[in-house]
Motif scaffolding. Sequence first.
Motif, PDB file in Angstrom:
ATOM      1  N   UNK A   4       0.832  -1.187   0.000  1.00  0.00           N
ATOM      2  CA  UNK A   4       0.000   0.000   0.000  1.00  0.00           C
ATOM      3  C   UNK A   4       0.870   1.241   0.000  1.00  0.00           C
ATOM      4  N   UNK A   5       0.589   2.198  -0.877  1.00  0.00           N
ATOM      5  CA  UNK A   5       1.276   3.476  -0.857  1.00  0.00           C
ATOM      6  C   UNK A   5       0.364   4.491  -0.226  1.00  0.00           C
ATOM      7  N   UNK A   6       0.785   5.140   0.816  1.00  0.00           N
ATOM      8  CA  UNK A   6      -0.092   6.037   1.537  1.00  0.00           C
ATOM      9  C   UNK A   6       0.540   7.401   1.702  1.00  0.00           C
ATOM     10  N   UNK A   7      -0.173   8.455   1.342  1.00  0.00           N
ATOM     11  CA  UNK A   7       0.300   9.815   1.488  1.00  0.00           C
ATOM     12  C   UNK A   7       0.138  10.300   2.912  1.00  0.00           C
ATOM     13  N   UNK A   8       1.043  11.178   3.341  1.00  0.00           N
ATOM     14  CA  UNK A   8       1.026  11.623   4.732  1.00  0.00           C
ATOM     15  C   UNK A   8      -0.225  12.403   5.076  1.00  0.00           C
ATOM     16  N   UNK A   9      -0.774  13.141   4.108  1.00  0.00           N
ATOM     17  CA  UNK A   9      -1.972  13.912   4.417  1.00  0.00           C
ATOM     18  C   UNK A   9      -3.100  13.006   4.843  1.00  0.00           C
ATOM     19  N   UNK A  10      -3.129  11.802   4.302  1.00  0.00           N
ATOM     20  CA  UNK A  10      -4.195  10.880   4.669  1.00  0.00           C
ATOM     21  C   UNK A  10      -4.100  10.482   6.123  1.00  0.00           C
ATOM     22  N   UNK A  11      -2.893  10.485   6.681  1.00  0.00           N
ATOM     23  CA  UNK A  11      -2.746  10.123   8.084  1.00  0.00           C
ATOM     24  C   UNK A  11      -3.527  11.086   8.972  1.00  0.00           C
ATOM     25  N   UNK A  31       0.232  15.025  12.259  1.00  0.00           N
ATOM     26  CA  UNK A  31       1.020  16.020  11.551  1.00  0.00           C
ATOM     27  C   UNK A  31       1.560  15.424  10.258  1.00  0.00           C
ATOM     28  N   UNK A  32       1.104  15.908   9.091  1.00  0.00           N
ATOM     29  CA  UNK A  32       1.599  15.353   7.836  1.00  0.00           C
ATOM     30  C   UNK A  32       3.088  15.580   7.671  1.00  0.00           C
ATOM     31  N   UNK A  33       3.759  14.581   7.098  1.00  0.00           N
ATOM     32  CA  UNK A  33       5.194  14.677   6.872  1.00  0.00           C
ATOM     33  C   UNK A  33       5.490  15.395   5.563  1.00  0.00           C
ATOM     34  N   UNK A  34       4.612  15.227   4.598  1.00  0.00           N
ATOM     35  CA  UNK A  34       4.806  15.878   3.308  1.00  0.00           C
ATOM     36  C   UNK A  34       3.448  16.248   2.741  1.00  0.00           C
ATOM     37  N   UNK A  35       3.415  17.241   1.885  1.00  0.00           N
ATOM     38  CA  UNK A  35       2.156  17.681   1.294  1.00  0.00           C
ATOM     39  C   UNK A  35       1.713  16.693   0.227  1.00  0.00           C
ATOM     40  N   UNK A  36       0.432  16.307   0.263  1.00  0.00           N
ATOM     41  CA  UNK A  36      -0.129  15.429  -0.756  1.00  0.00           C
ATOM     42  C   UNK A  36      -1.520  15.917  -1.096  1.00  0.00           C
ATOM     43  N   UNK A  37      -2.159  15.250  -2.042  1.00  0.00           N
ATOM     44  CA  UNK A  37      -3.504  15.624  -2.428  1.00  0.00           C
ATOM     45  C   UNK A  37      -4.455  15.431  -1.253  1.00  0.00           C
ATOM     46  N   UNK A  38      -5.552  16.237  -1.269  1.00  0.00           N
ATOM     47  CA  UNK A  38      -6.528  16.126  -0.192  1.00  0.00           C
ATOM     48  C   UNK A  38      -7.135  14.735  -0.161  1.00  0.00           C
ATOM     49  N   UNK A  39      -7.387  14.173  -1.344  1.00  0.00           N
ATOM     50  CA  UNK A  39      -7.920  12.820  -1.452  1.00  0.00           C
ATOM     51  C   UNK A  39      -6.959  11.995  -2.304  1.00  0.00           C
ATOM     52  N   UNK A  40      -6.014  11.332  -1.676  1.00  0.00           N
ATOM     53  CA  UNK A  40      -5.034  10.556  -2.440  1.00  0.00           C
ATOM     54  C   UNK A  40      -5.694   9.401  -3.181  1.00  0.00           C
ATOM     55  N   UNK A  41      -5.043   8.964  -4.237  1.00  0.00           N
ATOM     56  CA  UNK A  41      -5.513   7.835  -5.023  1.00  0.00           C
ATOM     57  C   UNK A  41      -5.064   6.518  -4.387  1.00  0.00           C
ATOM     58  N   UNK A 371      -8.219   6.754   4.225  1.00  0.00           N
ATOM     59  CA  UNK A 371      -7.405   7.479   3.244  1.00  0.00           C
ATOM     60  C   UNK A 371      -8.258   8.465   2.460  1.00  0.00           C
ATOM     61  N   UNK A 372      -9.458   8.013   2.063  1.00  0.00           N
ATOM     62  CA  UNK A 372     -10.348   8.851   1.269  1.00  0.00           C
ATOM     63  C   UNK A 372     -11.230   9.779   2.077  1.00  0.00           C
ATOM     64  N   UNK A 373     -11.043   9.806   3.398  1.00  0.00           N
ATOM     65  CA  UNK A 373     -11.853  10.681   4.232  1.00  0.00           C
ATOM     66  C   UNK A 373     -13.274  10.204   4.411  1.00  0.00           C
ATOM     67  N   UNK A 374     -13.512   8.908   4.168  1.00  0.00           N
ATOM     68  CA  UNK A 374     -14.860   8.357   4.309  1.00  0.00           C
ATOM     69  C   UNK A 374     -15.070   7.819   5.716  1.00  0.00           C
TER      70      UNK A 374
END
Length: 494
Positions: A4-11, A31-41, A371-374
């Motif tokens: 699984x690839x997960x963006x920090x913003x999703x955390x 606290x996000x480690x790096x900036x990513x899309x609001x809703x990562x793929x 991850x998707x904010x659901x």
Amino acid sequence: MLVLMVGAAALALAAPSGMAGTKNSPAITTQPVAATAEKPNIVFVLTDDMSSNLLPHMPEVQKLQSQGMTFSDFVVSNSLCCPSRASIFTGRYPHNTGVLSNEGPNGGFGAFHSGGEERDTFATALQAKGYRTAMMGKYLNGYSPSDTVAGQKPYVPPGWNQWDVVGGGYEGYNYKLAHNHEIEPHGDRPKDYLTDVLSKKGTNFVKKSAAANKPFMLEIALFTPHGPSTPAPRHENAFPGLEAPRSPAFDKLPTNAPPWLARQDRLTQQEKNTIDRKFRKRAQALQSVDEMIGKLRSALTRAGVADDTYIVFGSDNGFHLGEYRLKAGKQTAFDTDVRVPLVIAGPGVAKGRTSNAQVSNIDLAPTFQRIGGAPVSSRVDGHSLLPLLDGGPDSNWRTANLIEHRHADRSPGDPDNNGGESISPPNYHALRTNSYTYVEYGSGAKEYYDLRTDPYQLHNTVGQLGGARLDHLHDALTRLKNCRGDGCWSAGNP
């Protein structure tokens, strides 16, 4: 096994800021480690019957491991295709999905559909949050593009924007593919090889979704390396002379083996030769899957969304080939069948790390939804893995996973119980922790393996346990096998 690839913003989506970690509520990184899309793929590649000893033959997956986190104790809730996939879709144990086998009133697509499970999956949750969703390859045993279901032919379940699903694709050729509500027939030409067809469709979906500037969730569920393990023509001669690994469990019976296992004879040389041939074909068949991982990652990079995408690679269950004198098969509570690798790579995820947390396939759906904010329903038995992905402590996680099994009689319609070599053990429930496996059969037989001193599970020492210890194990297992929803978290900490 899963990647699984997960963006920090999703955390940061997992919980309110400041939530502390406890056994009842694992720690959350806010606290996000790096900036990513609001809703990562999310891109999820699921193999069929892949054992962990095939990983050394998959360089793209090994590359992914070096770039992310490996979960060493990822356990499936049931070592059989359909029950495991139902748990992946819903985040619920088989005793709660009602899918306990591949066919019949308590199994297969029919049980999943009639029980209403399709209405509440990670796909429906993400689609409701604006995701473009695609399902490709193998859905659930018993699904056929040629059948009319709910007035649709082919039938497309709720939650999926794009549907490219095959009924019986085990041979790799001569199949019908449901492309949404149309049927695409495929023959026996090299270009019809199923894994390659799915790889092309998957990369096209990535390209189109990125161009539409929409978050997307893609699942590619393969029939590989499930028997007959047909490789692509270009891989038919790969790995000449490759043999199945001879672990200490190969052709060995555990001491005090349960009755169903104790009667297994030693393997003959001919049977060992067949096992080697099957292992070699399984490795060959997975080469096209490994190539698919590379192509999907390249497509994500070309589309400019690689840094905002979560890639998931996994298997619905493991597989034994010669261990415990068992020929080709699964469905046991041994680690060969229930423990498969989970690897997570991506921005915000600890790189080159290994987690020993007791994670399960019921944890995938809530992870995808977070991850998707659901929202995650209280009916979900699993827990989001996001708190673990940045290298957080395993000590805040559950300590035990549940494994369930319902005996399946031989059936010509079931690819896993069709009269071949595979043996379906009697009904059982099992506890799997990082230090032991405890099994209770419906017949009253029991097994206990100390994984610290006996990692290959060759000594059943249940007879050496005292009455108080046995009572504790029985009570802990009973709580898990009867748990529902939020209560499964506390039940997983016996």
